[in-house]
Design a protein around this motif. Structure first.
Motif, PDB file in Angstrom:
ATOM      1  N   GLU A  91       0.838  -1.205   0.000  1.00 49.14           N
ATOM      2  CA  GLU A  91       0.000   0.000   0.000  1.00 49.14           C
ATOM      3  C   GLU A  91       0.872   1.254   0.000  1.00 49.14           C
ATOM      4  OE1 GLU A  91      -3.693   1.769  -0.156  1.00 49.14           O
ATOM      5  OE2 GLU A  91      -3.231  -0.376  -0.278  1.00 49.14           O
ATOM      6  N   PHE A  92       1.923   1.197   0.793  1.00 53.28           N
ATOM      7  CA  PHE A  92       2.849   2.322   0.902  1.00 53.28           C
ATOM      8  C   PHE A  92       3.526   2.582  -0.448  1.00 53.28           C
ATOM      9  CE2 PHE A  92       7.325   3.596   1.576  1.00 53.28           C
ATOM     10  CZ  PHE A  92       7.126   4.833   2.163  1.00 53.28           C
TER      11      PHE A  92
ATOM     12  N   LYS B 177       2.462   1.740  -3.374  1.00 54.17           N
ATOM     13  CA  LYS B 177       1.453   2.235  -4.325  1.00 54.17           C
ATOM     14  C   LYS B 177       1.223   3.731  -4.128  1.00 54.17           C
ATOM     15  CE  LYS B 177      -2.875   0.713  -4.441  1.00 54.17           C
ATOM     16  NZ  LYS B 177      -3.911  -0.314  -4.188  1.00 54.17           N
ATOM     17  N   ASN B 178       1.103   4.124  -2.866  1.00 51.25           N
ATOM     18  CA  ASN B 178       0.868   5.536  -2.566  1.00 51.25           C
ATOM     19  C   ASN B 178       2.054   6.401  -2.959  1.00 51.25           C
ATOM     20  OD1 ASN B 178      -1.685   5.121  -1.554  1.00 51.25           O
ATOM     21  ND2 ASN B 178      -0.959   4.784   0.521  1.00 51.25           N
TER      22      ASN B 178
ATOM     23  N   GLN C  61       4.156   5.741  -5.279  1.00 47.61           N
ATOM     24  CA  GLN C  61       4.201   5.799  -6.739  1.00 47.61           C
ATOM     25  C   GLN C  61       3.209   6.849  -7.259  1.00 47.61           C
ATOM     26  OE1 GLN C  61       3.623   1.994  -8.660  1.00 47.61           O
ATOM     27  NE2 GLN C  61       5.588   2.342  -9.636  1.00 47.61           N
ATOM     28  N   THR C  62       2.056   6.899  -6.628  1.00 46.20           N
ATOM     29  CA  THR C  62       1.033   7.870  -7.020  1.00 46.20           C
ATOM     30  C   THR C  62       1.563   9.303  -6.818  1.00 46.20           C
ATOM     31  OG1 THR C  62      -0.534   6.308  -6.124  1.00 46.20           O
ATOM     32  CG2 THR C  62      -1.413   8.453  -6.711  1.00 46.20           C
ATOM     33  N   ILE C  63       2.289   9.482  -5.723  1.00 43.82           N
ATOM     34  CA  ILE C  63       2.817  10.816  -5.423  1.00 43.82           C
ATOM     35  C   ILE C  63       3.993  11.152  -6.339  1.00 43.82           C
ATOM     36  CG2 ILE C  63       3.990  12.197  -3.655  1.00 43.82           C
ATOM     37  CD1 ILE C  63       2.308  10.546  -1.586  1.00 43.82           C
TER      38      ILE C  63
ATOM     39  N   SER D 140       1.092   5.337 -12.181  1.00 41.34           N
ATOM     40  CA  SER D 140       0.236   4.625 -11.228  1.00 41.34           C
ATOM     41  C   SER D 140      -1.100   4.205 -11.815  1.00 41.34           C
ATOM     42  CB  SER D 140       0.021   5.484  -9.986  1.00 41.34           C
ATOM     43  OG  SER D 140      -0.629   6.663 -10.355  1.00 41.34           O
TER      44      SER D 140
END
Lengths: 111, 207
Positions: A96-97, A99-100, A102-104, A110
């Motif tokens: 989850e970390f 993924k987050n 990567q989004t940032i 993403s």
């Protein structure tokens, strides 16, 4: 450890993940396995590894087995039942970390 | 290439001289260094001393850094003891102490020269003395898993000094008496439990 600040928080999860895959491992073996998997990019130092292993053991997530190997004692670590459950949780949390992050860091990738 | 018993003894002495005093911690470091040296001997076709020297020049600082982590005043030791303190049986003991001190004026049983404060002090000295004998004369090797319990006793001693000596001319309150009796009995039980655990697992630590 390379880029220690970034990797430090994930050290326990890395150890637990390896033990989940390998069953049981000793300290030196863990450092070499990480080096091998990451092709030398990530180097877990002794000063970081052993305190982490002992902390996980004290928390009841790891169990130890000691065996006599080549004139010396070798301490093997393996996951306890609690440790196995915790590994699943921590890996999910780490994914989850990632993924987050990567989004940032790279929003386009993403999606 | 496997190391001989003499090579292992050499590494052990080296670590001992580098102040890795606890046997249980040294044992693991020794295996780490020995395995690394074996691999270096094989990979670079070196003899033991050259491989050992080469490895330690690069890694000594990091290897010994791990040793500094082990303090007998660790947060984990304190937290584990605190968890033990809130065990239901321990809570029951504390409540029993409270009612005992509430109904019995214990200070009346002590003279002016030997107060209940002195009793606590004597209790701690006896436990500390026993630990010294047990750690150094009976076990003959120093084990971190046990000596950290000595650190815990030292913390209790300082707490007792701090709380009990606050009101030199007064009798300690029921709460203070309950608290210290409870902590000391809990410490004793915790110590017995850890020593029992250690003796059960002792084969893990001894060659």
């Amino acid at each position: 450890m390379k880029n220690s600040q970034l990797y430090k928080g994930s050290l326990n999860t890395i150890i637990m993940k390896l033990l989940e895959e390998q069953g049981r491992m000793y300290g030196y073996e863990i450092t070499q396995k990480v080096k091998e998997i990451t092709k030398g990019e990530l180097n877990i130092t002794e000063g970081a590894l052993y305190p982490a292993l002992h902390k996980l053991e004290a928390d009841g997530l790891l169990d130890v087995e000691v065996e006599k190997v080549d004139n010396r004692l070798r301490k093997y670590y393996k996951l306890t039942e609690k440790g196995t459950t915790e590994t699943v949780n921590r890996l999910a949390e780490l994914e989850e970390f990632i993924k987050n992050m990567q989004t940032i860091v790279n929003p386009k990738l993403s999606y | 290439m496997k190391l001989t018993a003499e090579n292992i003894k050499f590494i052990d002495n080296y670590l001992k001289n580098s102040e890795v005093i606890y046997y249980d911690i040294r044992m693991e470091m020794l295996d780490h260094v020995a395995t690394a040296v074996e691999q270096k001997m094989e990979a670079e076709n070196l003899d033991f001393y050259d491989a050992f020297k080469g490895y330690m020049v690069v890694n000594k600082k990091e290897i010994l850094k791990g040793n500094k982590f082990w303090s007998i005043y660790s947060k984990d030791t304190i937290l584990n003891f605190l968890k033990f303190l809130i065990h239901p049986i321990m809570i029951l003991i504390s409540v029993s102490f409270y009612f005992f001190y509430k109904n019995v004026a214990v200070s009346n049983y002590f003279s002016e020269s030997f107060t209940i404060r002195n009793l606590f002090f004597v209790f701690m000295i006896i436990v500390a003395f026993f630990q010294l004998i047990y750690f150094h004369l009976i076990l003959k090797q120093r084990f971190f898993v046990l000596e950290k319990l000595g650190g815990l006793l030292a913390i209790i001693y300082y707490l007792q000094m701090f709380f009990m000596n606050q009101h030199e001319d007064e009798n300690p309150s029921i709460i203070t008496l309950t608290l210290f009796s409870y902590i000391m009995i809990a410490y004793l039980l915790y110590f017995i439990k850890e020593v029992y655990k250690f003796n059960t697992n002792k084969k893990k630590f001894v060659l």
